[in-house]
Design an enzyme around this catalytic site. Structure first.
Site, PDB file in Angstrom:
ATOM      1  N   HIS A 215       0.182   3.100  -0.720  1.00 31.60           N
ATOM      2  CA  HIS A 215       1.584   2.792  -0.470  1.00 31.60           C
ATOM      3  C   HIS A 215       2.247   3.952   0.280  1.00 31.60           C
ATOM      4  O   HIS A 215       2.561   4.986  -0.290  1.00 31.60           O
ATOM      5  CB  HIS A 215       2.313   2.528  -1.798  1.00 31.60           C
ATOM      6  CG  HIS A 215       3.770   2.254  -1.628  1.00 31.60           C
ATOM      7  ND1 HIS A 215       4.710   2.582  -2.585  1.00 31.60           N
ATOM      8  CD2 HIS A 215       4.464   1.705  -0.597  1.00 31.60           C
ATOM      9  CE1 HIS A 215       5.898   2.239  -2.149  1.00 31.60           C
ATOM     10  NE2 HIS A 215       5.781   1.706  -0.954  1.00 31.60           N
TER      11      HIS A 215
ATOM     12  N   SER B 258       4.237  -2.535  -1.626  1.00 35.61           N
ATOM     13  CA  SER B 258       5.160  -1.626  -2.317  1.00 35.61           C
ATOM     14  C   SER B 258       5.548  -2.155  -3.689  1.00 35.61           C
ATOM     15  O   SER B 258       6.114  -1.423  -4.501  1.00 35.61           O
ATOM     16  CB  SER B 258       6.420  -1.411  -1.477  1.00 35.61           C
ATOM     17  OG  SER B 258       7.015  -2.653  -1.151  1.00 35.61           O
TER      18      SER B 258
END
Length: 709
Positions: free
Chosen positions: A440, A419
């Site tokens: 992500h 992330s």
């Protein structure tokens, strides 16, 4: 190329046994039979032709596409060219002297359903879905839908359909269809028999506008209760209340005046900032899939089997997405105990969905059968795609990718769910950086629709294309972004959390700020969000980025102190707020205010009364400013991509269109001037954190918008 009206609508005559003719009017405007100008002109011309032909005893309106009609041509909203208007087409249909039968061979939405409602008879099959989804674009059905549907389906059913925008199966919609066929394959043969019956029984024209609603079935209490029932989900939106008022008009006014009231309310909606935002977002979501990194000739890799590294909350959620799409998944954990725990959690999630009626018991077992656990990397040798979801530390990621590089077959895509970390550095652990990409997911990964697809410096076009297309298969909205700390979403949210913490030092109570942000339209404020996610998550990120923040001794110092005291949020029963056992309701804690006061004194920060407006601007405007920097750096290709990320990933209100659309709506000069004001008023802190982005300054000076880029 403009479509010819005679190409958009086809006309056929079918001779009946008695020598009369049945006129068949088929819309054919691929891909969704949008009611474009050409279709409207074609419908008028063909219906007039049928009405003028004495041999024609009845008219059928249907489609040669898989949909009856997807509704209005949304692209016309920008041009404003609505001539001839759809209501004029429907007026011609409803007032025709010969019976007109709508045969819905596929879904009918928006204006498509309004066409059917204006016909004298309607035929479809049981599983077919129809709806009036205009509310999702910030408007209401503007071609009589709010007046005709209550007359046919009843007021309660019409209210629910119009205000929610949800489609309904024909079998569950009483009063609207005159014939509902069980088997779609028999629809046209049974429709023709029905048409012959209508003609044989005198070709009676039954106008929906002639139906009078019994006011006793739609008393004021019904509307009051309905308003209460939708208050939470309609919060901040403009259109739902106007939808209700339009349906009220169908009860209180004669049909013609009801149509006039619908038109007035439609214009109110069309001119609202909420409609502009929702329509912007509609196009933004579709534009996110249009990228310059590949073209139609770029090949796509075949993804038949997926590997997931990590069976924790995130890894398990990611695995569920692929099992839901029917793809076999191998989930790897190094310890059997962790693997068993992760697979058990996936099963509990599926069983919870089954209890809510979202899955059958058989579907639960089908999906679990697609999930296989392993503790041995060798069992990933045949996967086409592997996604790591391990601890957010570069050395851990390196070890994983070095191992994957050894065991995975040539051509396998190696993806990271990181992330914040540098994808290029992750890819450098392999001998095939062209096969490495970021995927992500947002937590909970099996629920959240957003997928940030992160292209590395060496990610190949075919890997990018494969992952962008795969996102659709697993029901995600993919946005392609570049490499930087936090990519787009988490890079921007950093300023949001930072400023929330700083405002608390300056004297703002957490519940005050959370209320301001909630009132702005987000599902929760920054302090509640931090407690729900876990305050320790941000703490670990800050610990790894000390060189970025060490110049500011106030940077999230309160959040750090709370974590160091074990106040990590809801999971510990205390964070910024306190939580009663088993409760998610935040309780303000005076101890946190006292800690803020002590830290402010230590840092020489004067506490003061701060207005709601200042709170809002200092939380939202730096986030927008960071978005401007992201655009300048090419991390996001277009401002609408940032909006999609923020609506789907962070709960930014869709009726504001996303942060960049919101900025465009209120004016970039407003944002720029406020950034300059706080830069100058907040001393050294302001100099650090409120410098306007060069792009923001330039666009504000030119009177332009982010959307103009």
């Amino acid at each position: 190329m403009k479509q010819n009206s005679m190409e958009a609508v086809d006309y056929e005559l079918q001779k009946q046994s008695d020598g009369s003719q049945l006129a068949l009017v088929f819309m054919q405007n691929p891909p969704v039979n949008a009611l474009s100008k050409a279709v409207r002109i074609g419908l008028i011309a063909n219906i007039k032709q049928a009405l003028a032909d004495e041999s024609v005893k009845a008219i059928v309106i249907s489609s040669k596409q898989s949909l009856f009609s997807g509704g209005a041509d949304i692209s016309e909203f920008a041009s404003g060219d609505f001539e001839p208007p759809l209501p004029a087409v429907l007026d011609l249909i409803e007032n025709a002297a010969k019976p007109i039968i709508a045969v819905l061979n596929g879904p009918a939405f928006g204006g498509g359903l309004e066409v059917a409602l204006a016909c004298h008879y309607r035929v479809t099959f049981a599983a077919n879905k129809v709806g009036l989804p205009e509310v999702n674009l910030g408007i209401l059905p503007g071609a009589g839908g709010t007046q005709r549907l209550p007359r046919l389906a009843g007021v309660a059913q019409a209210l629910d359909m119009i205000v929610s925008g949800r489609p309904v199966a024909a079998s569950k919609l009483s009063g609207v269809f005159d014939l509902v066929v069980a088997d779609p394959a028999q629809l046209f043969s049974e429709s023709l028999t029905f048409c012959q019956k209508v003609v044989a029984e005198g070709a009676v024209v039954r106008r929906t506008c002639d139906i009078t609603i019994d006011a006793s079935t739609a008393h004021a209490e019904l509307f009051a209760q309905f308003r209460l029932s939708i208050a939470k989900q309609a919060r901040g939106f403009f259109a739902p209340e106007r939808c209700i008022q339009a349906v009220e008009a169908s009860v209180a006014l004669p049909f013609v005046q009801g149509l006039q009231r619908e038109g007035e309310l439609f214009l109110e909606c069309m001119q609202s900032k909420e409609a502009r935002a929702q329509q912007h977002f509609f196009f933004a979501e579709r534009a996110a899939s249009h990228v310059k990194d590949y073209d139609k000739t770029t090949p796509v890799r075949d993804i038949q089997k997926v590997g997931i590294i990590g069976a924790g909350t995130m890894g398990g959620g990611i695995a569920m997405n692929f099992a839901n799409a029917g793809l076999p998944v191998t989930v790897l954990e190094l310890k059997q105990e962790a693997l068993d725990k992760g697979l058990a959690l996936i099963r509990r999630n599926y069983e919870s969905s089954a209890k809510k009626g979202k899955l059958t018991a058989a579907q639960v077992e089908q999906r679990m059968a697609l999930l296989q656990g392993t503790t041995d990397y060798a069992n990933l040798a045949d996967v086409d795609l592997v996604i790591e979801a391990v601890f957010e530390k570069m050395e851990v990621k390196h070890e994983v990718f070095k191992t994957l590089d050894k065991v995975c077959k040539p051509g396998a895509i190696l993806a990271s769910n990181t992330s914040t970390l540098d994808l290029n550095e992750i890819a450098s652990a392999t001998k095939r950086p062209q096969d490495v990409i970021g995927m992500h997911f947002f937590s909970p990964a099996n629920v959240m629709k957003l997928l940030e697809v992160v292209k590395g410096e060496h990610s190949s076009p075919e890997v990018i294309k494969t992952v962008m297309q795969l996102a659709k298969k697993i029901n995600k909205v993919a946005v392609l972004v570049g490499v930087c700390f936090g990519f787009v979403g988490n890079r921007m949210i950093e300023s949001y959390g930072r400023e929330a913490n700083r405002l608390m030092l300056e004297g703002v109570k957490p519940e005050q700020l959370d209320q301001v942000i909630y009132d702005f339209g987000l599902p929760m404020g920054p302090f509640t969000m931090g407690d729900m996610a876990g305050q320790d998550i941000g703490y670990f990120v800050r610990q790894s980025r000390q060189e970025f923040i060490q110049h500011d001794p106030s940077y999230c110092i309160l959040a750090d102190k709370l974590v160091e005291q074990g106040r990590v949020g809801l999971k510990a029963g205390k964070g910024v707020y306190l939580y009663a056992q088993g409760s998610r309701t935040p309780i303000p804690d005076p101890e946190v205010l006292e800690l803020a006061k002590q830290e402010a004194q230590r840092l020489g920060i004067k506490q003061r009364e701060i207005s709601d407006q200042e709170m809002l601007e200092r939380i939202i405007f730096p986030l927008i400013n960071e978005g401007a920097l992201i655009l300048e750096e090419g991390i996001a290709a277009k401002s609408s991509d940032i909006d999609v990320i923020y609506v789907y990933g962070y709960g930014f209100p869709v009726y504001r269109g996303g942060p960049m659309q919101y900025a465009d709506e209120i004016g970039l000069k407003t944002i720029y001037d406020a950034m300059c004001k706080y830069r100058d008023e907040l001393g050294e802190y302001g100099q650090h954190w409120f410098q306007p982005a060069p792009l923001l300054k330039k666009l504000a000076a030119q009177g332009k918008r982010f959307a103009d880029l």
